[in-house]
Structures are given as structure tokens and as C-alpha cells.
Design a protein around this motif. Structure first.
Motif, PDB file in Angstrom:
ATOM      1  N   LEU A 351      92.755 -47.366  85.410  1.00  0.00           N
ATOM      2  CA  LEU A 351      93.753 -47.862  84.364  1.00  0.00           C
ATOM      3  C   LEU A 351      94.303 -46.637  83.853  1.00  0.00           C
ATOM      4  N   SER A 352      94.193 -45.308  84.282  1.00  0.00           N
ATOM      5  CA  SER A 352      94.923 -44.154  83.891  1.00  0.00           C
ATOM      6  C   SER A 352      95.263 -43.275  84.752  1.00  0.00           C
ATOM      7  N   VAL A 353      94.365 -42.446  85.568  1.00  0.00           N
ATOM      8  CA  VAL A 353      94.999 -41.278  86.491  1.00  0.00           C
ATOM      9  C   VAL A 353      95.613 -41.884  87.404  1.00  0.00           C
ATOM     10  N   ALA A 354      95.246 -42.899  88.096  1.00  0.00           N
ATOM     11  CA  ALA A 354      96.091 -43.419  89.192  1.00  0.00           C
ATOM     12  C   ALA A 354      97.338 -43.863  89.030  1.00  0.00           C
ATOM     13  N   PRO A 355      97.632 -44.766  88.049  1.00  0.00           N
ATOM     14  CA  PRO A 355      98.905 -45.270  87.592  1.00  0.00           C
ATOM     15  C   PRO A 355      99.770 -43.987  87.156  1.00  0.00           C
ATOM     16  N   ALA A 356      99.150 -43.070  86.526  1.00  0.00           N
ATOM     17  CA  ALA A 356      99.963 -41.799  85.897  1.00  0.00           C
ATOM     18  C   ALA A 356     100.437 -41.141  87.197  1.00  0.00           C
ATOM     19  N   THR A 357      99.785 -41.140  88.113  1.00  0.00           N
ATOM     20  CA  THR A 357     100.188 -40.379  89.341  1.00  0.00           C
ATOM     21  C   THR A 357     101.230 -40.869  90.059  1.00  0.00           C
ATOM     22  N   ILE A 358     101.032 -42.300  90.226  1.00  0.00           N
ATOM     23  CA  ILE A 358     101.938 -43.148  90.600  1.00  0.00           C
ATOM     24  C   ILE A 358     103.331 -43.254  90.197  1.00  0.00           C
ATOM     25  N   LEU A 359     103.378 -43.134  88.736  1.00  0.00           N
ATOM     26  CA  LEU A 359     104.624 -42.902  87.930  1.00  0.00           C
ATOM     27  C   LEU A 359     105.115 -41.594  88.038  1.00  0.00           C
ATOM     28  N   GLY A 360     104.330 -40.803  88.038  1.00  0.00           N
ATOM     29  CA  GLY A 360     104.698 -39.294  88.064  1.00  0.00           C
ATOM     30  C   GLY A 360     104.985 -38.966  86.649  1.00  0.00           C
ATOM     31  N   ALA A 361     104.000 -39.219  85.898  1.00  0.00           N
ATOM     32  CA  ALA A 361     103.932 -38.780  84.435  1.00  0.00           C
ATOM     33  C   ALA A 361     102.721 -37.743  84.436  1.00  0.00           C
ATOM     34  N   PRO A 362     102.982 -36.522  84.135  1.00  0.00           N
ATOM     35  CA  PRO A 362     101.882 -35.843  84.171  1.00  0.00           C
ATOM     36  C   PRO A 362     101.274 -35.461  82.816  1.00  0.00           C
ATOM     37  N   ASP A 363     101.830 -35.923  81.738  1.00  0.00           N
ATOM     38  CA  ASP A 363     101.262 -35.885  80.349  1.00  0.00           C
ATOM     39  C   ASP A 363     100.125 -36.946  79.981  1.00  0.00           C
ATOM     40  N   HIS A 364      99.978 -37.908  81.128  1.00  0.00           N
ATOM     41  CA  HIS A 364      99.132 -38.989  80.971  1.00  0.00           C
ATOM     42  C   HIS A 364      98.096 -38.977  82.268  1.00  0.00           C
ATOM     43  N   GLY A 365      97.027 -39.706  81.863  1.00  0.00           N
ATOM     44  CA  GLY A 365      96.149 -39.698  82.956  1.00  0.00           C
ATOM     45  C   GLY A 365      95.084 -38.527  82.891  1.00  0.00           C
ATOM     46  N   GLY A 366      95.126 -37.784  81.808  1.00  0.00           N
ATOM     47  CA  GLY A 366      94.317 -36.573  81.615  1.00  0.00           C
ATOM     48  C   GLY A 366      94.740 -35.389  82.312  1.00  0.00           C
ATOM     49  N   PRO A 367      93.946 -34.218  82.351  1.00  0.00           N
ATOM     50  CA  PRO A 367      92.445 -34.057  82.246  1.00  0.00           C
ATOM     51  C   PRO A 367      92.200 -34.105  80.706  1.00  0.00           C
ATOM     52  N   VAL A 368      91.087 -34.438  80.137  1.00  0.00           N
ATOM     53  CA  VAL A 368      90.754 -34.178  78.901  1.00  0.00           C
ATOM     54  C   VAL A 368      90.347 -32.774  78.694  1.00  0.00           C
ATOM     55  N   ALA A 369      91.398 -31.899  78.699  1.00  0.00           N
ATOM     56  CA  ALA A 369      91.095 -30.474  78.670  1.00  0.00           C
ATOM     57  C   ALA A 369      92.154 -29.740  77.889  1.00  0.00           C
ATOM     58  N   PRO A 370      91.565 -28.475  77.572  1.00  0.00           N
ATOM     59  CA  PRO A 370      92.382 -27.484  76.507  1.00  0.00           C
ATOM     60  C   PRO A 370      93.849 -27.415  77.233  1.00  0.00           C
ATOM     61  N   GLY A 371      94.697 -27.644  76.549  1.00  0.00           N
ATOM     62  CA  GLY A 371      96.193 -27.174  77.050  1.00  0.00           C
ATOM     63  C   GLY A 371      96.831 -28.619  77.447  1.00  0.00           C
ATOM     64  N   HIS A 372      96.326 -29.561  77.352  1.00  0.00           N
ATOM     65  CA  HIS A 372      96.931 -31.068  77.891  1.00  0.00           C
ATOM     66  C   HIS A 372      97.075 -31.895  76.620  1.00  0.00           C
ATOM     67  N   PRO A 373      98.193 -32.587  76.964  1.00  0.00           N
ATOM     68  CA  PRO A 373      98.638 -33.449  75.704  1.00  0.00           C
ATOM     69  C   PRO A 373      97.192 -34.263  75.287  1.00  0.00           C
ATOM     70  N   ALA A 374      97.072 -34.378  74.065  1.00  0.00           N
ATOM     71  CA  ALA A 374      96.289 -35.456  73.528  1.00  0.00           C
ATOM     72  C   ALA A 374      96.564 -36.913  73.839  1.00  0.00           C
ATOM     73  N   ASN A 375      96.698 -37.447  74.770  1.00  0.00           N
ATOM     74  CA  ASN A 375      96.887 -38.891  75.211  1.00  0.00           C
ATOM     75  C   ASN A 375      95.410 -39.543  75.508  1.00  0.00           C
ATOM     76  N   LEU A 376      95.022 -40.198  74.543  1.00  0.00           N
ATOM     77  CA  LEU A 376      93.615 -40.662  74.840  1.00  0.00           C
ATOM     78  C   LEU A 376      93.065 -42.000  74.218  1.00  0.00           C
ATOM     79  N   VAL A 377      92.055 -42.620  74.632  1.00  0.00           N
ATOM     80  CA  VAL A 377      91.453 -43.669  74.329  1.00  0.00           C
ATOM     81  C   VAL A 377      89.931 -43.747  73.925  1.00  0.00           C
TER      82      VAL A 377
END
Ligand SMILES: [Zn+2]
Length: 429
Positions: A351-377
Motif C-alpha cells: 500500500l505504501s513502499v512499493a507504489p512510492a518506489t514505482i512512482l519515484g516519490a522519496p518523500d513517501h513510503g517511509g522510513p518512519v525515521a528521524p530526518g524523513h518527512p512525517a507522511n504517516l497513517v
């Protein structure tokens, strides 16, 4: 600054699956750990995951605003736990040039509930003749890297070859709506049920023919190919073999092709009319196997709103399509995770990581880690609810799941550190 407290963080990108607090400051995750102090949002019993990414929606704007708008579609997406969506170009005028894709991208930013990444048309006017100005769309504000004539297949091998050659230069991807153009004059899946109902059939072979053609062209060009809404056993098998050969191919499946079969059409309810059509149980089983063995990469809704007056027609005359953004999580948990076909972590990946990778949107799909955009469910994996078409946030009501019990419901959606959905309702901030 606030802390999501006590939730189970399921983050496929970093392999984390355990109870953790997540501190958000500004638009970023700044700390992940145990017993973090600060203003808290109670997430005990809930799952915290990267926001969902939908490679395949129809927001109907411009041109079809009675069905959906970028605003109403963004609201439906946020309610479904999405932080990014990719509207298909079959708008009116179509998203086949920089002006239209920029409009869609900017309107998405103005609404501000999800990131809206328009997919560009492959052919000018979606007429299937000459290529659309793909470079112009790539160089636009919208930075388009996915192209599709979705709603229709790319009709000829010649045009598909040119499109694949073109996108390989910009590391783009062609998304194919795989149906053979000469086998599209049916109403439903061709099989026992269509024979009994006397409705013209759409054979499974139609999809296979188009997928096999495109795989040959992807092999020849070395370009990236993505198969939209895969629905047949033979197409899944073709993708599996192509992947094994090293061809750059990915594919998506919709929740409705996993949860429903052609038996539903016995009701003659046009809410079950969709392209590709709902298939027989044999194909549904093959799709689930394709998910389990990793052939199928992503879940995409093909959210296709239609106003009631359009769907409220005889089956033959109704348009194809179903809304899906607000039911996708529930269907995935109920149909795939509950029966043990995939883990919750893999569901979050699809639902998240694979489609973000296919799209090429590094702001999405995690990781849930410091320094990454807070795009969360944040969602409750246990809550059971009954789908009520009239209660949907989408402007349209054409769900095939009306009255169905689903497990799993979104509590919060967070885009760049701000709530787009809070406690199950759109946050007007
Ligand atoms: Zn399609």
C-alpha cells in the motif's frame, strides 16, 4: 511538536515492527523510541505506518466535476489513509500537456490533504496515434514520470515501442491498461456467468495478449513497464516469468479484483461493472497467489467515481468503474492479512513502499525515521465497520462494497507533520 504514543510502528522500509513512540516536529519525524515525553497523541492499540500511496485514481477534474474533484478526491484519499495519489489522465481536457498536469499538481497543493502526482497521457489527446509531449510534462512543475492512456490500452505495438523508448531517457514508466483493443466489446468477464446472463463477454485472453505484447517491447527497449489493475491468472504468470528474466516490469492489483468475482454481476447492479471486469474465482485465486509469491507489487484502487445518474442505468449502458479509496485498507486487511496470505508488514509495503518506489516519490513510503518527512497513517487494525455508500467522503457513491463488513479503519492521516485526518474526520486545521 507532538508524539504519537504507544502505537505499533510497522515500517517495511526499515524492517521495524514493534511498539514505539514517534516524535514529529515541523514536517519531519525527529525521534523514534520508547517513552518519549512531550505532547502526546494516544496511539495504543493502533498501527503507525507510512502513509499510503495510490498509483491509480481518477479525480475527474478537469471536466467531470459532477463525479469528483481534486478537492473531494483528496478528502476521500486522506480518509483512506493516503498521503499521495496519482490521478490518471482521462480528464477533459486530458492530462496530455504541461498546462493540464501543472493545474492538477497545483490544485492538489492548494487543497493540501494529499500529494497529487498526475500521470501524463502517453498519446496526444489519448487518441492512440502520436505521442503526447512527454518531455514537456516531465520538465513541468508536476515532474511527470509516469505515463498512461488508462481507460484505454496503448493500441499499437508501434506506439508502445516509441513510448517505452521515450521514457527510458527520463527513467519514466509506462502504465498499461492491458486489454486487446479488438476484444473490448463486452460487458463482463467471459465465462459461465456471462453465458447464463446473456451478456457479451470480455475474455481473460484480452489482458494476456496485451501484457505479452508489452513484455516483448519492454525486453526490446529495456524500459520500465507497469501493468495496471492486473486481473487474470495468465497475465500474472506472464509477469512472473518476465521478472525472472530480469525485465523491468511491475504490476498492481485492485482491492475489488481480490474481493469480488463475476458472480456479483448476477444482480445486474451496475456498481459491479468495471474494466477490467470482475473475474471468476480461478483468477481471484491466482491474483492472491501472485501477491503471496511477490509477483504483484502494489495495491492500487483504480478509484473511478461516477455520479448516481450515470450508474443508475441498465448494465449494458452504465459506465465502468468503482470508488475505492475509503475501503482499500479494510479490504486488504480482511481479504489478505486475516486469512494469512500476507503479513501486515507486506500489506503496508504493497500500500505504501512499493507504489512510492514505482512512482519515484522519496518523500513517501517511509522510513518512519528521524530526518524523513512525517507522511504517516495511524489506523485501528481491529475495528470492524460496515460500508455505507451514503457515508463516503467521495462525491460519488458507486462502491461495490455497500453493506459489507470490513476490518481496519483509519484514525489519523498525517501529511508533512500536519493532520489531514484526525480521529476519523477531515481536519480543517
Ligand atoms: Zn484502467
Amino acid at each position: 511538536m507532538f508524539v504519537l504514543k504507544g502505537g505499533r510502528v510497522v515500517d517495511p522500509a526499515s524492517g521495524v515492527d514493534r511498539q514505539l513512540d514517534v516524535r514529529i516536529d515541523g514536517d519531519q519525524v525527529v525521534e523514534v523510541g520508547s517513552s518519549l515525553d512531550g505532547k502526546g497523541v494516544d496511539c495504543r492499540g493502533a498501527i503507525v505506518a507510512p502513509g499510503f500511496v495510490d498509483l491509480h485514481v481518477h479525480f475527474r477534474e478537469p471536466g467531470g466535476e459532477d463525479a469528483e474533484t481534486i478537492e473531494s478526491g483528496s478528502r476521500a484519499a486522506a480518509m483512506g489513509g493516503y498521503t499521495a495519489v496519482c490521478p490518471m489522465p482521462n480528464t477533459d481536457p486530458p492530462q496530455d500537456n504541461a498546462a493540464v498536469v501543472d493545474y492538477v499538481w497545483r490544485r492538489g497543493r492548494e487543497v493540501g490533504l494529499v500529494d497529487v502526482y498526475p500521470t501524463g497521457a502517453v498519446s496526444a489527446g489519448r487518441r492512440g496515434e502520436a505521442l503526447a509531449p512527454m518531455r514537456e510534462m516531465y520538465n513541468s512543475v508536476a515532474r511527470v514520470r509516469m505515463f498512461s492512456d488508462d481507460g484505454d490500452p496503448v493500441p499499437t505495438a508501434r506506439l508502445m515501442r516509441r513510448a517505452l523508448e521515450y521514457v527510458s531517457a527520463i527513467d519514466g514508466v509506462i502504465i498499461e491498461h492491458a486489454e486487446d483493443p479488438s476484444l473490448r466489446d463486452g460487458q463482463m468477464h467471459e465465462g459461465d456467468v456471462s453465458a447464463v446472463l446473456g451478456l457479451a463477454g470480455l475474455p481473460a485472453a484480452s489482458e494476456e495478449i496485451c501484457v505479452v505484447r508489452d513484455i516483448a517491447l519492454a525486453r526490446m527497449t529495456g524500459a520500465r513497464l507497469h501493468i495496471a489493475h492486473i486481473s487474470t491468472a495468465e497475465a500474472v504468470d506472464a509477469v512472473r516469468r518476465a521478472k525472472a528474466e530480469g525485465i523491468r516490469i511491475t504490476c498492481e492489483v485492485t482491492p475489488h479484483h481480490l474481493a469480488l468475482t463475476d458472480e456479483a454481476v448476477r444482480t445486474f447492479d451496475a456498481n459491479f461493472k468495471v474494466a477490467p471486469p470482475l473475474r471468476s474465482q480461478r483468477h481471484v485465486d491466482a491474483l492472491k497467489e501472485g501477491i503471496a509469491n511477490g509477483t504483484i507489487d502494489a495495491i492500487a484502487t483504480d478509484h473511478a467515481p461516477h455520479p448516481a445518474h450515470a450508474k443508475d442505468k441498465e448494465f449494458d449502458y452504465a459506465p465502468c468503474g468503482m470508488v475505492g479509496l475509503e475501503t482499500a485498507l479494510g479490504v486488504v486487511l480482511t481479504e489478505l492479512v486475516d486469512p494469512g496470505i500476507i503479513t501486515l508488514e507486506r500489506a503496508m509495503d504493497m500500500l505504501s513502499v512499493a507504489p512510492a518506489t514505482i512512482l519515484g516519490a522519496p518523500d513517501h513510503g517511509g522510513p518512519v525515521a528521524p530526518g524523513h518527512p512525517a507522511n504517516l497513517v495511524v489506523f485501528d487494525p481491529e475495528e470492524t465497520w460496515t460500508v455505507d455508500a451514503m457515508a463516503l467522503t467521495s462525491r460519488s457513491r458507486n462502491t461495490p462494497f455497500s453493506g459489507r463488513k470490513l476490518r481496519g479503519r483509519v484514525i489519523h492521516t498525517i501529511l508533512r507533520g500536519e493532520f489531514s485526518v484526525r480521529d476519523g474526520e477531515i481536519d480543517h486545521g
